[in-house]
Write a protein that holds these residues in place. Structure first.
Motif, PDB file in Angstrom:
ATOM      1  N   TYR A 102       0.988  -1.464   0.536  1.00  0.00           N
ATOM      2  CA  TYR A 102      -0.106  -0.072   0.080  1.00  0.00           C
ATOM      3  C   TYR A 102       0.776   1.019  -0.292  1.00  0.00           C
ATOM      4  CZ  TYR A 102       1.199   0.910   4.967  1.00  0.00           C
ATOM      5  OH  TYR A 102       2.166   1.125   6.530  1.00  0.00           O
ATOM      6  N   LYS A 103       0.006   2.620  -0.747  1.00  0.00           N
ATOM      7  CA  LYS A 103       1.023   4.307  -0.730  1.00  0.00           C
ATOM      8  C   LYS A 103       0.207   4.567   0.060  1.00  0.00           C
ATOM      9  CE  LYS A 103       3.923   3.443  -4.530  1.00  0.00           C
ATOM     10  NZ  LYS A 103       4.120   3.422  -6.071  1.00  0.00           N
ATOM     11  N   PHE A 104       0.796   5.461   0.914  1.00  0.00           N
ATOM     12  CA  PHE A 104      -0.215   6.638   1.898  1.00  0.00           C
ATOM     13  C   PHE A 104       0.210   7.692   1.477  1.00  0.00           C
ATOM     14  CE2 PHE A 104      -0.857   8.750   5.651  1.00  0.00           C
ATOM     15  CZ  PHE A 104      -2.707   9.247   5.529  1.00  0.00           C
ATOM     16  N   THR A 105      -0.531   8.655   1.803  1.00  0.00           N
ATOM     17  CA  THR A 105      -0.027   9.902   1.258  1.00  0.00           C
ATOM     18  C   THR A 105      -0.763  11.270   2.116  1.00  0.00           C
ATOM     19  OG1 THR A 105       0.838  10.127  -1.043  1.00  0.00           O
ATOM     20  CG2 THR A 105       0.961  12.159  -0.881  1.00  0.00           C
ATOM     21  N   HIS A 106      -0.008  12.199   2.726  1.00  0.00           N
ATOM     22  CA  HIS A 106      -1.007  12.703   3.643  1.00  0.00           C
ATOM     23  C   HIS A 106      -0.116  14.130   2.993  1.00  0.00           C
ATOM     24  CE1 HIS A 106      -2.485  14.590   7.266  1.00  0.00           C
ATOM     25  NE2 HIS A 106      -1.564  14.901   7.846  1.00  0.00           N
ATOM     26  N   THR A 107      -1.657  15.052   2.527  1.00  0.00           N
ATOM     27  CA  THR A 107      -1.012  16.936   2.837  1.00  0.00           C
ATOM     28  C   THR A 107      -2.193  17.515   2.516  1.00  0.00           C
ATOM     29  OG1 THR A 107      -0.324  15.351  -0.248  1.00  0.00           O
ATOM     30  CG2 THR A 107      -1.124  17.931  -0.031  1.00  0.00           C
ATOM     31  N   TYR A 133       3.510  31.783  12.504  1.00  0.00           N
ATOM     32  CA  TYR A 133       2.065  30.800  12.774  1.00  0.00           C
ATOM     33  C   TYR A 133       0.972  30.205  11.543  1.00  0.00           C
ATOM     34  CZ  TYR A 133       2.475  33.599  17.141  1.00  0.00           C
ATOM     35  OH  TYR A 133       2.933  34.121  18.284  1.00  0.00           O
ATOM     36  N   SER A 134       0.970  28.415  11.379  1.00  0.00           N
ATOM     37  CA  SER A 134       0.570  28.277  10.750  1.00  0.00           C
ATOM     38  C   SER A 134      -1.241  27.209  10.578  1.00  0.00           C
ATOM     39  CB  SER A 134       1.037  26.753  10.253  1.00  0.00           C
ATOM     40  OG  SER A 134       3.030  26.780  10.357  1.00  0.00           O
ATOM     41  N   PHE A 135      -1.722  28.124   9.782  1.00  0.00           N
ATOM     42  CA  PHE A 135      -3.155  27.996   9.788  1.00  0.00           C
ATOM     43  C   PHE A 135      -3.307  27.231   8.519  1.00  0.00           C
ATOM     44  CE2 PHE A 135      -2.020  32.365  11.354  1.00  0.00           C
ATOM     45  CZ  PHE A 135      -2.751  32.626  13.033  1.00  0.00           C
ATOM     46  N   LEU A 136      -3.667  25.583   9.887  1.00  0.00           N
ATOM     47  CA  LEU A 136      -4.564  25.184   8.888  1.00  0.00           C
ATOM     48  C   LEU A 136      -5.615  25.308   7.476  1.00  0.00           C
ATOM     49  CD1 LEU A 136      -3.838  21.863   7.384  1.00  0.00           C
ATOM     50  CD2 LEU A 136      -5.282  21.041   9.048  1.00  0.00           C
ATOM     51  N   VAL A 137      -5.720  24.921   6.895  1.00  0.00           N
ATOM     52  CA  VAL A 137      -6.830  25.468   5.003  1.00  0.00           C
ATOM     53  C   VAL A 137      -7.323  24.134   4.594  1.00  0.00           C
ATOM     54  CG1 VAL A 137      -7.652  26.459   2.502  1.00  0.00           C
ATOM     55  CG2 VAL A 137      -5.909  27.661   4.795  1.00  0.00           C
ATOM     56  N   LYS A 138      -7.145  23.108   4.323  1.00  0.00           N
ATOM     57  CA  LYS A 138      -7.195  21.769   4.260  1.00  0.00           C
ATOM     58  C   LYS A 138      -6.469  20.952   3.999  1.00  0.00           C
ATOM     59  CE  LYS A 138      -8.954  20.823  -0.855  1.00  0.00           C
ATOM     60  NZ  LYS A 138      -9.199  20.601  -2.066  1.00  0.00           N
ATOM     61  N   GLN A 139      -6.960  19.267   3.949  1.00  0.00           N
ATOM     62  CA  GLN A 139      -6.078  18.745   4.651  1.00  0.00           C
ATOM     63  C   GLN A 139      -6.600  17.164   3.531  1.00  0.00           C
ATOM     64  OE1 GLN A 139      -5.943  16.546   8.271  1.00  0.00           O
ATOM     65  NE2 GLN A 139      -6.382  14.822   7.821  1.00  0.00           N
ATOM     66  N   LYS A 140      -5.630  16.347   3.162  1.00  0.00           N
ATOM     67  CA  LYS A 140      -5.890  15.369   1.886  1.00  0.00           C
ATOM     68  C   LYS A 140      -5.147  14.453   2.094  1.00  0.00           C
ATOM     69  CE  LYS A 140      -6.199  14.497  -3.394  1.00  0.00           C
ATOM     70  NZ  LYS A 140      -5.816  15.316  -4.344  1.00  0.00           N
ATOM     71  N   ASP A 141      -6.037  13.424   2.140  1.00  0.00           N
ATOM     72  CA  ASP A 141      -5.478  11.829   1.848  1.00  0.00           C
ATOM     73  C   ASP A 141      -4.913  10.968   1.209  1.00  0.00           C
ATOM     74  OD1 ASP A 141      -3.905  12.372   5.076  1.00  0.00           O
ATOM     75  OD2 ASP A 141      -6.713  12.431   6.073  1.00  0.00           O
ATOM     76  N   VAL A 142      -4.849  10.320   1.023  1.00  0.00           N
ATOM     77  CA  VAL A 142      -5.175   9.164  -0.315  1.00  0.00           C
ATOM     78  C   VAL A 142      -3.955   7.947   0.100  1.00  0.00           C
ATOM     79  CG1 VAL A 142      -4.509   8.760  -3.136  1.00  0.00           C
ATOM     80  CG2 VAL A 142      -4.613  11.034  -2.519  1.00  0.00           C
ATOM     81  N   LYS A 154     -10.299  17.322   3.581  1.00  0.00           N
ATOM     82  CA  LYS A 154     -11.527  17.852   4.266  1.00  0.00           C
ATOM     83  C   LYS A 154     -10.579  19.968   4.423  1.00  0.00           C
ATOM     84  CE  LYS A 154     -12.807  17.942   9.332  1.00  0.00           C
ATOM     85  NZ  LYS A 154     -12.736  17.294  10.549  1.00  0.00           N
ATOM     86  N   GLU A 155     -12.165  20.726   4.493  1.00  0.00           N
ATOM     87  CA  GLU A 155     -11.100  21.951   4.738  1.00  0.00           C
ATOM     88  C   GLU A 155     -11.538  22.330   6.062  1.00  0.00           C
ATOM     89  OE1 GLU A 155     -13.427  24.196   1.782  1.00  0.00           O
ATOM     90  OE2 GLU A 155     -12.490  23.040   0.319  1.00  0.00           O
ATOM     91  N   PHE A 156     -10.544  23.303   6.599  1.00  0.00           N
ATOM     92  CA  PHE A 156     -10.371  23.651   8.105  1.00  0.00           C
ATOM     93  C   PHE A 156     -10.766  25.595   7.730  1.00  0.00           C
ATOM     94  CE2 PHE A 156      -8.586  19.923   7.639  1.00  0.00           C
ATOM     95  CZ  PHE A 156      -8.822  19.377   8.799  1.00  0.00           C
ATOM     96  N   GLU A 157     -11.645  25.807   9.038  1.00  0.00           N
ATOM     97  CA  GLU A 157     -11.469  27.083   9.280  1.00  0.00           C
ATOM     98  C   GLU A 157      -9.819  27.308   9.826  1.00  0.00           C
ATOM     99  OE1 GLU A 157     -14.279  28.773   8.480  1.00  0.00           O
ATOM    100  OE2 GLU A 157     -15.746  26.922   8.245  1.00  0.00           O
TER     101      GLU A 157
END
Length: 213
Positions: A102-107, A133-142, A154-157
Motif C-alpha cells: 500500500y501507499k499513503f500520502t498525507h497533504t 503561526y500556521s493556519f490549516l486550510v485543507k487536508q487531503k489523504d490518499v 477536508k477543509e478547515f476554518e
C-alpha cells in the motif's frame, strides 16, 4: 531529526562562508537600510515525527510554497521580516498490510505567517529566525492498495492554528533573493490543531527564489 538538522546547519555555514567572500568583493548594492517588499516561490520538503520519540517511519514529501515578504530595517545590521506564505506540508508512507502493498500520502495546506528577526552581517547575507503561526486550510489523504484507491479531503476554518519555529538564510543578489529555511512545530497536533492521536509534529525544509521590489 537531529542528524538532518546538523546537516542543514552545516550547509548554511558553508553558504555563509562563500557569501562572505563574495560580499567582500562587491558592496555596491548594499540595501540593508532600505524597506523592501518581495514575492517568492519554491518547494517544501516535509515530513513528520512522533512527539514522544517513538518509532515512526515516513518519507519526505515535496510540496509547493509561495508568498510575500516585507524586509523592515531597524538598523543596518538588524531588522524584522514578516512573511505570509501558502505552504504545503505532509508525508508519504508505504508498506505491506496482510501481504498487500500500500501507499499513503498525507497533504496539508497551510497559510504560514513567519515573524522573523533578521541579522544582516553584510549586504549579501540575512540570517533569520522567529515564530511561525500556521493556519490549516485543507487536508487531503490518499490511500492506494490492492488496486483500490481512497481519497479523503477536508477543509478547515482559520482557527486551526499551530505555533512553529523557523530559522534560515537569505542570499540577496541585486533584486533576487535565494532563501533556505528549516521549520518545525512547537505544539503537538494531528494536523487539525488538536492534541489527539496520531501525535506528530511537522518538520520541513524550504527552498525559494524571490524578487525584491
Amino acid at each position: 531529526k537531529l542528524i538532518i538538522m546538523k546537516k542543514y546547519f552545516l550547509i548554511i555555514a558553508t553558504i555563509i562562508f562563500i557569501a562572505n567572500i563574495i560580499s567582500g568583493q562587491d558592496n555596491s548594492s548594499d540595501l540593508r537600510n532600505s524597506l523592501r517588499f518581495g514575492l517568492k516561490a519554491g518547494a517544501n520538503f516535509s515530513n513528520v515525527y512522533d512527539s514522544k520519540d517513538q518509532e515512526f517511519n515516513a518519507d519526505f514529501k515535496v510540496g509547493f510554497a509561495a508568498g510575500a515578504f516585507l524586509a523592515i530595517p531597524i538598523g543596518k545590521y538588524i531588522g524584522f521580516q514578516p512573511e505570509i506564505l501558502f505552504s504545503q506540508k505532509g508525508y508519504k508512507e508505504s508498506g505491506t498490510f496482510l501481504t498487500i502493498p500500500y501507499k499513503f500520502t498525507h497533504t496539508t495546506n497551510y497559510i504560514d505567517v513567519p515573524l522573523l528577526f533578521a541579522l544582516k552581517p553584510n549586504a549579501l547575507i540575512t540570517l533569520l529566525a522567529g515564530p511561525d503561526y500556521s493556519f490549516l486550510v485543507k487536508q487531503k489523504d490518499v490511500f492506494t492498495g490492492g488496486g483500490f484507491t481512497s481519497t479523503q479531503e477536508k477543509e478547515f476554518e482559520n482557527d486551526k492554528s499551530v505555533l512553529c519555529f523557523v530559522a534560515g538564510i537569505d542570499i540577496t543578489m541585486d533584486q533576487f533573493v535565494l532563501g533556505a529555511r528549516a521549520g518545525w512545530d512547537l505544539q503537538n497536533n494531528n494536523g487539525d490543531g488538536t492534541s489527539t492521536n496520531p501525535r506528530y509534529k511537522n518538520v520541513w525544509y524550504q527552498a525559494t527564489l524571490g524578487f525584491r521590489f
